[in-house]
Write a protein that holds these residues in place. Structure first.
Motif, mmCIF file in Angstrom:
data_model
loop_
_atom_site.group_PDB
_atom_site.id
_atom_site.type_symbol
_atom_site.label_atom_id
_atom_site.label_comp_id
_atom_site.label_asym_id
_atom_site.label_seq_id
_atom_site.Cartn_x
_atom_site.Cartn_y
_atom_site.Cartn_z
ATOM 1 N N SER A 150 0.915 -1.047 -0.072
ATOM 2 C CA SER A 150 -0.002 -0.057 0.020
ATOM 3 C C SER A 150 0.865 1.337 0.014
ATOM 4 N N PRO A 151 0.489 2.366 -0.794
ATOM 5 C CA PRO A 151 -0.696 2.475 -1.626
ATOM 6 C C PRO A 151 -0.630 1.830 -3.023
ATOM 7 N N ALA A 152 0.288 0.978 -3.561
ATOM 8 C CA ALA A 152 0.369 0.772 -4.675
ATOM 9 C C ALA A 152 -0.903 -0.423 -5.227
ATOM 10 N N ILE A 153 -0.975 -1.220 -4.233
ATOM 11 C CA ILE A 153 -2.190 -2.225 -4.420
ATOM 12 C C ILE A 153 -3.213 -1.558 -4.156
ATOM 13 N N ASP A 154 -3.600 -0.379 -3.268
ATOM 14 C CA ASP A 154 -4.867 0.463 -3.314
ATOM 15 C C ASP A 154 -5.067 1.049 -4.567
ATOM 16 N N ASN A 155 -4.071 1.854 -5.382
ATOM 17 C CA ASN A 155 -4.235 2.296 -6.687
ATOM 18 C C ASN A 155 -4.597 1.392 -7.653
ATOM 19 N N ALA A 156 -3.902 0.202 -7.463
ATOM 20 C CA ALA A 156 -4.367 -0.726 -8.711
ATOM 21 C C ALA A 156 -5.768 -1.323 -8.563
ATOM 22 N N LEU A 157 -6.269 -1.427 -7.425
ATOM 23 C CA LEU A 157 -7.787 -1.852 -7.209
ATOM 24 C C LEU A 157 -8.595 -0.774 -7.631
ATOM 25 N N GLU A 158 -8.149 0.353 -7.643
ATOM 26 C CA GLU A 158 -9.179 1.743 -7.789
ATOM 27 C C GLU A 158 -9.318 1.701 -9.374
ATOM 28 N N GLN A 159 -7.992 1.536 -9.973
ATOM 29 C CA GLN A 159 -8.009 1.712 -11.425
ATOM 30 C C GLN A 159 -8.876 0.499 -11.832
ATOM 31 N N ALA A 160 -8.778 -0.694 -11.206
ATOM 32 C CA ALA A 160 -9.685 -1.879 -11.850
ATOM 33 C C ALA A 160 -11.056 -1.606 -11.557
ATOM 34 N N LEU A 161 -11.495 -0.949 -10.570
ATOM 35 C CA LEU A 161 -12.946 -0.537 -10.465
ATOM 36 C C LEU A 161 -13.441 0.394 -11.291
ATOM 37 N N LYS A 162 -12.773 1.304 -12.044
ATOM 38 C CA LYS A 162 -13.114 2.182 -12.764
ATOM 39 C C LYS A 162 -14.021 1.710 -14.174
ATOM 40 N N PRO A 163 -15.115 2.383 -14.482
ATOM 41 C CA PRO A 163 -15.741 1.823 -15.614
ATOM 42 C C PRO A 163 -14.859 1.849 -16.772
#
Length: 508
Positions: free
Chosen positions: A495-508
């Protein structure tokens, strides 16, 4: 698969050179109590007669925990064992394994209930052994032809493990020493082990070929300790300049004349040395695959300077490239033209081609292969049933220390993304379902966004084979559309690298 209770590096590999089973220092082993006196039970079968053209390993298991015992042998060019014989224990706990047609002395791996020991076998050996599974390392003992060499291996492995637990090995001390201090410690420990070998051989005759092999192994382990010095230093020590290498630190590699040691390629310690060499000497300064227009040329020039231009270099570079693909899913295609130009071994070339094909099939944007496994309640869950959600896939096992080290951070990550369209999918590769279930019941916190599955086939199970998992922990990020977004995403602890990766994956 090799089960190692704890391991201080970043991954546990599906197959590791046998030296890891021969008692080399492994960081983080749990402290064990002093051994209790053990009296080996009498063998309950007659001593086997040597089999013409064959080698036998027989014996007795006291208080068996499972009914099958195995022996693997026949290392390939990477040191991976290619042949396995198995035997069922009798109701009394006796067994007999026969290796037909063994042509030359070889290392082998005895396996029982996910515990392993290194053996040394020569054609015509008639070994008898006994052990108690709950105290395997401390009770394993040999008799019969070939016993002296194997009792030496067992005693040496136990002594080295105890040294590591007590912080006496070079690897255990490296993180607190300067490079010059480590060299002195490693030299002293090397001499100590050579003296122990000499003393044992004086008391109990050992085959000359075995003594020569063990001397080579001790030298290779010494060199591996020196090579891995920088990787054992904390970021604070590196930044503070305490881990600076003196001029000429790596001169010992040339002094070893590794290019002349083709015969040692059948030895696990030498294979491990080449693996360590690759990941410490052939990566770039940031620990990554070299890049740039002449990256392949530079890599081969560096390897040739130390290893020559023969088979030792081919194996070392082949190991390195396969390791980059298998453990980090790195795209090695930019280096392949130089690999084709310099590699002399068609077997190595075939393995690299196969690894690249497997990597491309699991590259970013490719459909994630489906699988179906049972959860702790017995309910079947398929990966495809989670489509529409982001999936953070984690291959792990209860015996994998790096995997367990990530679990607290993984729990925090689940808390951060609670109530959102992210599923944390854990696939255990434990050989025994009971180990997995016990861990879930005692140490794993349940949450609505976590799915816990078990693949009893371990590394040979359907799920890890589909994802070509060769080392754990292995993480994958899969998008809502069921396609792979990352085949080596950040770990939970980043973190925060994995947080950012998950947030990007959640974007439409």
């Amino acid at each position: 698969m090799l089960r190692i209770r704890t391991f201080g590096h970043a991954f546990i590999y599906r197959q590791l050179p046998l030296l890891l089973l021969a008692g080399l220092p492994l960081a983080g082993w749990a402290q064990r109590p002093a051994p209790l006196p053990f009296k080996a039970p009498a063998f309950r079968e007659a001593a086997p007669a040597p089999v013409a053209g064959g080698t036998t390993v027989s014996g007795h298991v006291d208080q068996p925990t499972t009914r099958t015992i195995s022996l693997s042998y026949g290392p390939d060019w990477r040191g991976h064992l290619t042949q396995t014989v198995e035997a069922k224990l009798s109701p009394a706990g006796d067994f007999r394994l026969v290796l037909a047609g063994l042509a030359a002395p070889t290392e082998a791996r005895l396996g029982y209930d996910n515990t392993y020991a290194t053996l040394y076998l020569t054609p015509g050996d008639a070994l008898r052994l006994t052990f108690e599974p709950s105290r395997f390392e401390r009770t394993l003992a040999f008799a019969g032809r070939g016993a002296n060499a194997n009792n030496y291996l067992t005693q040496s492995a136990l002594a080295t493990s105890q040294d590591d637990e007590a912080g006496r090995t070079p690897d255990a001390r490296a993180g607190r020493l300067s490079a010059a201090e480590l060299r002195r410690v490693a030299d002293g420990y090397r001499q100590q082990r050579l003296a122990a070998l000499t003393a044992y051989a004086a008391a109990k005759p050992l085959p000359a070929a075995f003594v020569h092999q063990q001397r080579q192994a001790i030298d290779a382990e010494w060199a591996s300790s020196l090579l891995s010095y920088t990787s054992r230093q904390s970021a604070e020590r590196r930044q503070g300049g305490y881990a600076t290498l003196p001029v000429g630190y790596y001169d010992f590699l040339r002094e070893m004349q590794l290019e002349r040691q083709d015969s040692a390629l059948a030895q696990s310690a030498f294979q491990s040395l080449l693996m360590t060499y690759g990941f410490t000497q052939l990566n770039d300064e940031d620990g990554n695959l070299p890049t740039g227009r002449d990256a392949g040329r530079r890599l081969y020039q560096k390897a040739t300077d130390v290893l020559g231009d023969g088979r030792v270099r081919d194996v070392a570079v082949g190991q390195y490239l396969l390791g980059r693909v298998e453990s980090a899913h790195t795209d090695i295609r930019p280096l392949l033209p130089d690999f084709r130009a310099h590699n002399h071994d068609s077997t190595i070339a075939r393995a690299v081609r196969q690894a690249v094909r497997a990597h491309l099939a699991l590259a970013t944007g490719q459909p994630a292969p489906d699988f179906t496994l049972a959860d702790a309640s017995g309910k079947k869950v398929s990966l495809s049933s989670l489509r529409g959600k982001v999936v953070y896939l984690d291959f792990w096992a209860t015996w994998c220390a790096p995997c367990l080290a990530e679990m607290p951070a993984s729990l925090e990550l689940r808390k951060k993304f609670a109530g959102r369209d992210v599923v944390f999918l854990y696939v255990s590769l434990d050989g025994q379902a009971a180990d997995w279930q016990n861990y879930l019941a005692t140490k794993q916190v349940a949450s609505p966004n976590a799915v816990q599955l078990h693949d009893g086939g371990a590394f040979n199970g359907a799920a890890p084979k589909a994802f070509n998992v060769q080392a754990i922990p292995s993480y994958w990020l899969i998008g809502r559309d069921g396609r792979i977004r990352a085949n080596n995403p950040p770990r939970p602890s980043t973190s925060p690298a994995i947080d950012n990766a998950l947030e990007q994956a959640l974007k439409p």
